[in-house]
Design an enzyme around this catalytic site. Structure first.
Site, PDB file in Angstrom:
ATOM      1  N   LYS A   1       0.734  -1.025  -0.142  1.00 36.34           N
ATOM      2  CA  LYS A   1       0.088   0.023   0.088  1.00 36.34           C
ATOM      3  C   LYS A   1       0.727   1.483  -0.056  1.00 36.34           C
ATOM      4  CE  LYS A   1      -2.074  -1.054   3.812  1.00 36.34           C
ATOM      5  NZ  LYS A   1      -1.391  -2.404   4.073  1.00 36.34           N
TER       6      LYS A   1
ATOM      7  N   ARG B   1      -9.786   0.872   8.389  1.00 35.60           N
ATOM      8  CA  ARG B   1      -9.186  -0.483   8.649  1.00 35.60           C
ATOM      9  C   ARG B   1     -10.317  -1.105   9.665  1.00 35.60           C
ATOM     10  NH1 ARG B   1      -3.259   0.484   8.509  1.00 35.60           N
ATOM     11  NH2 ARG B   1      -2.295  -1.482   8.977  1.00 35.60           N
TER      12      ARG B   1
ATOM     13  N   ARG C   1      11.510  -5.597   5.086  1.00 34.39           N
ATOM     14  CA  ARG C   1      11.376  -3.983   4.998  1.00 34.39           C
ATOM     15  C   ARG C   1      12.132  -3.421   5.361  1.00 34.39           C
ATOM     16  NH1 ARG C   1       5.547  -1.531   5.445  1.00 34.39           N
ATOM     17  NH2 ARG C   1       5.298  -2.874   7.344  1.00 34.39           N
TER      18      ARG C   1
ATOM     19  N   ARG D   1      11.475  -1.547  11.076  1.00 34.13           N
ATOM     20  CA  ARG D   1      10.320  -1.367  11.993  1.00 34.13           C
ATOM     21  C   ARG D   1      10.121  -2.339  13.133  1.00 34.13           C
ATOM     22  NH1 ARG D   1       5.067   0.095   8.398  1.00 34.13           N
ATOM     23  NH2 ARG D   1       4.019  -1.009  10.189  1.00 34.13           N
TER      24      ARG D   1
ATOM     25  N   ARG E   1      -0.502  -9.063  13.181  1.00 37.00           N
ATOM     26  CA  ARG E   1      -1.155  -8.032  12.338  1.00 37.00           C
ATOM     27  C   ARG E   1      -2.046  -8.433  11.169  1.00 37.00           C
ATOM     28  NH1 ARG E   1       4.265  -5.236  10.725  1.00 37.00           N
ATOM     29  NH2 ARG E   1       3.104  -3.778   9.353  1.00 37.00           N
TER      30      ARG E   1
HETATM   31  P1  ADP Z   1       2.223  -1.796   3.088  1.00 35.72           P
HETATM   32  O1  ADP Z   1       2.371  -0.482   3.166  1.00 35.72           O
HETATM   33  O2  ADP Z   1       1.112  -2.595   2.541  1.00 35.72           O
HETATM   34  O3  ADP Z   1       2.434  -2.504   4.656  1.00 35.72           O
HETATM   35  P2  ADP Z   1       4.672  -1.797   1.984  1.00 35.72           P
HETATM   36  O4  ADP Z   1       4.421  -0.695   0.751  1.00 35.72           O
HETATM   37  O5  ADP Z   1       5.411  -0.918   2.837  1.00 35.72           O
HETATM   38  O6  ADP Z   1       3.384  -2.306   2.450  1.00 35.72           O
HETATM   39  O7  ADP Z   1       5.714  -3.007   1.380  1.00 35.72           O
HETATM   40  C1  ADP Z   1       6.053  -3.811   2.115  1.00 35.72           C
HETATM   41  C2  ADP Z   1       7.574  -4.309   1.861  1.00 35.72           C
HETATM   42  O8  ADP Z   1       7.411  -5.205   0.780  1.00 35.72           O
HETATM   43  C3  ADP Z   1       8.537  -3.128   1.200  1.00 35.72           C
HETATM   44  O9  ADP Z   1       9.683  -3.523   1.816  1.00 35.72           O
HETATM   45  C4  ADP Z   1       8.334  -2.967  -0.300  1.00 35.72           C
HETATM   46  O10 ADP Z   1       9.598  -2.797  -0.741  1.00 35.72           O
HETATM   47  C5  ADP Z   1       8.085  -4.531  -0.660  1.00 35.72           C
HETATM   48  N1  ADP Z   1       7.008  -4.580  -1.761  1.00 35.72           N
HETATM   49  C6  ADP Z   1       6.100  -3.892  -1.821  1.00 35.72           C
HETATM   50  N2  ADP Z   1       5.219  -4.336  -2.953  1.00 35.72           N
HETATM   51  C7  ADP Z   1       6.131  -5.604  -3.241  1.00 35.72           C
HETATM   52  C8  ADP Z   1       5.754  -6.384  -4.426  1.00 35.72           C
HETATM   53  N3  ADP Z   1       4.724  -6.144  -5.279  1.00 35.72           N
HETATM   54  N4  ADP Z   1       6.652  -7.380  -4.449  1.00 35.72           N
HETATM   55  C9  ADP Z   1       7.529  -7.530  -3.572  1.00 35.72           C
HETATM   56  N5  ADP Z   1       8.011  -6.875  -2.599  1.00 35.72           N
HETATM   57  C10 ADP Z   1       6.983  -5.847  -2.521  1.00 35.72           C
HETATM   58  P1  AMP Z   2       0.817   0.394   9.057  1.00 37.46           P
HETATM   59  O1  AMP Z   2       2.004   1.574   8.774  1.00 37.46           O
HETATM   60  O2  AMP Z   2      -0.417   0.736   8.023  1.00 37.46           O
HETATM   61  O3  AMP Z   2       1.488  -1.101   8.719  1.00 37.46           O
HETATM   62  O4  AMP Z   2       0.340   0.640  10.409  1.00 37.46           O
HETATM   63  C1  AMP Z   2       1.328   0.404  11.575  1.00 37.46           C
HETATM   64  C2  AMP Z   2       0.203  -0.065  12.860  1.00 37.46           C
HETATM   65  O5  AMP Z   2      -0.211   1.167  13.076  1.00 37.46           O
HETATM   66  C3  AMP Z   2      -0.754  -0.977  12.705  1.00 37.46           C
HETATM   67  O6  AMP Z   2      -0.543  -2.283  12.951  1.00 37.46           O
HETATM   68  C4  AMP Z   2      -1.779  -0.299  13.789  1.00 37.46           C
HETATM   69  O7  AMP Z   2      -1.497  -0.681  14.932  1.00 37.46           O
HETATM   70  C5  AMP Z   2      -1.687   1.200  13.610  1.00 37.46           C
HETATM   71  N1  AMP Z   2      -2.709   1.577  12.402  1.00 37.46           N
HETATM   72  C6  AMP Z   2      -2.564   2.301  11.519  1.00 37.46           C
HETATM   73  N2  AMP Z   2      -3.508   2.613  10.743  1.00 37.46           N
HETATM   74  C7  AMP Z   2      -4.645   2.206  11.570  1.00 37.46           C
HETATM   75  C8  AMP Z   2      -5.956   2.307  11.505  1.00 37.46           C
HETATM   76  N3  AMP Z   2      -6.838   2.793  10.560  1.00 37.46           N
HETATM   77  N4  AMP Z   2      -6.577   1.733  12.689  1.00 37.46           N
HETATM   78  C9  AMP Z   2      -6.174   1.109  13.684  1.00 37.46           C
HETATM   79  N5  AMP Z   2      -4.825   1.256  13.812  1.00 37.46           N
HETATM   80  C10 AMP Z   2      -3.975   1.648  12.993  1.00 37.46           C
END
Ligand code: ADP
Ligand code: AMP
Length: 219
Positions: free
Chosen positions: A13, A86, A125, A158, A169
């Site tokens: 995302k 969410r 990541r 992270r 999660r």
């Molecule tokens: P989200 O915001 O949904 O938690 P991220 O965009 O931070 O996910 O992506 C999670 C990890 O996976 C990052 O390290 C990113 O570089 C990697 N990633 C994102 N999209 C892909 C994909 N299509 N294939 C492989 N790795 C990906």
């Molecule tokens: P993310 O960066 O989207 O992976 O979010 C990291 C963490 O933040 C999640 O595991 C939740 O603990 C909290 N969080 C982010 N967005 C929300 C949301 N919309 N509702 C509740 N918790 C959230």
């Protein structure tokens, strides 16, 4: 164009929202990023969110809803929402707030990827503590190992990207977030399903081709 990106943690995302924001010249509002900034600043909001985030649970709706509605009001122009809503309660409150402002979400992009692909994405990541750029140790490497391409900062992992917290999660996603897709479908919203199992460029191309069509329809 006001959009929402849905999908499990690690679906891509944040990665895709940054690209969407650049292409369609809209703001990127990530609830997770806003919470991490609040935590780094040691604010009351950040302190309240801390234990939930570290254990992989969702932060309570009341905290998140007011935080995101505030961010949307402050945003310049339109935006893509990342990580919010969410829960169905968050989606309902978002709808109410948009209706009061005479605004609406024109499309929801739903990134679909199975749980077994996600663990490696999250544990690999790495992000820049300075500018927030996101990398991956195998899928999206920085030019110099562990150093941000943009500002030369050392990358960090992270604290919630450990296998144990990732499992919690994912559980929260299936129990509380997956239903948000059905909520929007039930309200007749354009839910654009995108297969997010492929590589980053492939997923971007698929999203852009679908959003270009939506963009030409909504003008
Ligand atoms: P989200 O915001 O949904 O938690 P991220 O965009 O931070 O996910 O992506 C999670 C990890 O996976 C990052 O390290 C990113 O570089 C990697 N990633 C994102 N999209 C892909 C994909 N299509 N294939 C492989 N790795 C990906
Ligand atoms: P993310 O960066 O989207 O992976 O979010 C990291 C963490 O933040 C999640 O595991 C939740 O603990 C909290 N969080 C982010 N967005 C929300 C949301 N919309 N509702 C509740 N918790 C959230």
């Amino acid at each position: 164009m006001r959009l929402i990106l849905l999908g499990p943690p690690g679906a891509g995302k944040g990665t895709q929202c940054k690209r969407i924001a650049d292409r369609y010249e809209i703001a990127h509002l990530s609830s997770g990023d806003i919470l991490r900034v609040e935590r780094a600043a040691g604010s009351e909001l950040g302190q309240k969110a801390q234990s939930y985030m570290d254990s992989g649970r969702l932060v309570p709706d009341g905290i998140i809803i007011s935080m995101m509605i505030d961010a949307m009001k402050k945003a310049v122009g339109e935006y893509v929402l990342d990580g919010f809503p969410r829960t169905v309660v968050q989606a309902e409150e978002l709808d109410k707030s948009l209706a009061e402002a005479g605004e609406e979400i024109v499309g929801i992009v739903n990134l679909r990827v199975s749980d077994d692909r996600i663990a490696g994405r999250l544990t690999g990541r790495r992000s820049c503590p300075q500018c927030g750029a996101v990398y991956h140790i195998e899928n999206l490497k920085p030019r110099v190992e562990n150093i941000c391409d943009r500002d030369g900062e050392a990358l960090v992992q992270r604290a919630d990207d450990t296998p144990e917290v990732v499992a919690d999660r994912l559980k929260a996603y299936h129990e509380q977030t997956a239903a948000v897709v059905g909520y929007y479908e039930g309200r007749g919203k354009a839910v654009i399903d995108v297969d997010a199992a492929g590589g980053i460029e492939e997923v971007t191309a698929s999203i852009f081709s679908k959003l270009d069509v939506l963009c030409s329809q909504v003008g």
